[in-house]
Design a protein around this motif. Structure first.
Motif, short mmCIF file in Angstrom:
data_model
loop_
_atom_site.label_atom_id
_atom_site.label_comp_id
_atom_site.label_asym_id
_atom_site.label_seq_id
_atom_site.Cartn_x
_atom_site.Cartn_y
_atom_site.Cartn_z
N VAL A 151 51.89 -36.05 -10.14
CA VAL A 151 52.58 -36.96 -9.25
C VAL A 151 51.52 -37.56 -8.34
O VAL A 151 50.61 -36.86 -7.89
CB VAL A 151 53.64 -36.22 -8.41
N ARG A 152 51.64 -38.86 -8.04
CA ARG A 152 50.66 -39.48 -7.15
C ARG A 152 51.32 -40.10 -5.93
O ARG A 152 52.53 -40.36 -5.93
CB ARG A 152 49.83 -40.52 -7.90
N GLN A 153 50.49 -40.32 -4.92
CA GLN A 153 50.99 -40.88 -3.66
C GLN A 153 49.92 -41.80 -3.08
O GLN A 153 48.90 -41.32 -2.55
CB GLN A 153 51.33 -39.76 -2.67
N GLU A 162 55.18 -40.99 -6.54
CA GLU A 162 55.42 -41.61 -7.83
C GLU A 162 55.07 -40.61 -8.93
O GLU A 162 53.92 -40.14 -9.00
CB GLU A 162 54.58 -42.87 -8.02
N TRP A 163 56.03 -40.28 -9.78
CA TRP A 163 55.76 -39.44 -10.93
C TRP A 163 54.86 -40.18 -11.90
O TRP A 163 55.05 -41.38 -12.14
CB TRP A 163 57.06 -39.05 -11.61
N VAL A 164 53.86 -39.48 -12.46
CA VAL A 164 52.88 -40.10 -13.34
C VAL A 164 53.06 -39.63 -14.79
O VAL A 164 53.17 -40.45 -15.71
CB VAL A 164 51.44 -39.79 -12.87
N SER A 165 53.07 -38.31 -14.99
CA SER A 165 53.07 -37.81 -16.36
C SER A 165 53.47 -36.34 -16.36
O SER A 165 53.28 -35.63 -15.38
CB SER A 165 51.68 -37.96 -16.99
N LEU A 166 54.02 -35.91 -17.51
CA LEU A 166 54.42 -34.51 -17.69
C LEU A 166 54.06 -34.07 -19.09
O LEU A 166 54.12 -34.85 -20.03
CB LEU A 166 55.93 -34.37 -17.44
N LEU A 194 60.89 -39.82 -14.75
CA LEU A 194 61.37 -39.17 -13.53
C LEU A 194 61.11 -40.13 -12.36
O LEU A 194 60.08 -40.81 -12.33
CB LEU A 194 60.61 -37.87 -13.30
N THR A 195 62.04 -40.17 -11.42
CA THR A 195 61.87 -41.10 -10.31
C THR A 195 62.22 -40.44 -8.99
O THR A 195 63.12 -39.59 -8.91
CB THR A 195 62.72 -42.37 -10.49
N PHE A 196 61.50 -40.86 -7.95
CA PHE A 196 61.71 -40.40 -6.59
C PHE A 196 62.36 -41.51 -5.77
O PHE A 196 62.16 -42.71 -6.04
CB PHE A 196 60.38 -40.06 -5.92
N GLY A 197 63.08 -41.11 -4.75
CA GLY A 197 63.51 -42.06 -3.75
C GLY A 197 62.34 -42.47 -2.88
O GLY A 197 61.26 -41.87 -2.93
N GLY A 198 62.54 -43.49 -2.06
CA GLY A 198 61.47 -44.03 -1.25
C GLY A 198 61.11 -43.20 -0.03
O GLY A 198 60.10 -43.47 0.62
#
Lengths: 122, 107
Positions: A37-39, A46-50, B96-100
């Protein structure tokens, strides 16, 4: 105690490559899927890869598909993220994280590393 | 892709307040939803999974509810340690998704 330790981040020019590593300990590594996951600085997650426990399945965000490759070495309890054709928008803190549940499908994350910073700039 | 929309984006509250954060999915995700807390400079921390299951070690003042497309995270009585940013994440389907995120600030 579960520990995840990322490494490999740094400053890279646009178009360059970088390989991130995440060394895991404290749990049976080959029982769990692992994720990246990146930020970006000051922004959200933001999910990147699994990658699944035995590398049978991997998935990617559209933003990195075709440029990033996730892999794992269960003999070394390590997951990798090979990042190619890097862009300025890939600049972020990159976290590896462990699935909470054994097996496939319920991909939420109970342990996270401290992150490794990737900066893409000329 | 499933879009996750959190509201509000920022919330100002006082110690002792009851706080509710909402997360909406663009399509049904049943109860495949997790909540995380993140403090500045730190990695996220899992609070709730499967919409309403409290992660081990998380204080009982945190609770999650909802199903389908609408979910809430409630902090029953806000404590000083709770000032942080909160994210929801769907795991019904890929990607997969996150909220803001929702930043909870001191009023």
């Amino acid at each position: 105690e579960v520990q995840l330790l990322e490494s490999g981040g740094g400053l890279v020019q646009p178009g360059g490559s970088l390989r991130l590593s995440c060394a895991a300990s404290g749990f049976t590594f080959d029982n769990y899927a692992m994720t990246w996951v990146r930020q970006p600085p000051g922004k959200g997650l933001e999910w990147v890869s699994l990658i699944s426990a035995h590398s049978l399945r991997s998935d990617y965000a559209d933003s990195v598909k075709g440029r990033f490759v996730i892999s794992r070495d269960n003999s070394k309890n390590t997951v990798f993220l090979q990042m190619n054709s890097l862009r300025a928008e890939d600049t972020a803190m990159y976290y590896c994280a462990k699935d909470k549940q054994r097996g496939a499908g319920e991909d939420h994350f109970d342990y996270w590393g401290q992150g490794t910073l990737v900066a893409v700039s000329s | 892709d499933i879009q996750m929309t959190q509201s509000p984006s920022t919330l100002s509250a006082s110690v002792g307040d009851r706080v509710t954060i909402t997360c909406r999915a663009s399509q049904s995700i049943f109860t495949w939803l997790a909540w995380y807390q993140q403090k500045p400079g730190k990695a996220p921390n899992l609070l709730v999974y499967k919409a309403s299951s409290l992660e081990s070690g998380v204080p009982s003042r945190f609770s999650g509810s909802g199903s389908g497309t609408e979910f809430t995270l409630t902090i029953g009585s806000l404590q000083p340690d709770d000032f942080a940013t909160y994210y929801c994440q769907q795991y019904d389907s890929y990607p997969l998704t996150f909220g803001g995120g929702t930043k909870v600030e001191i009023k």
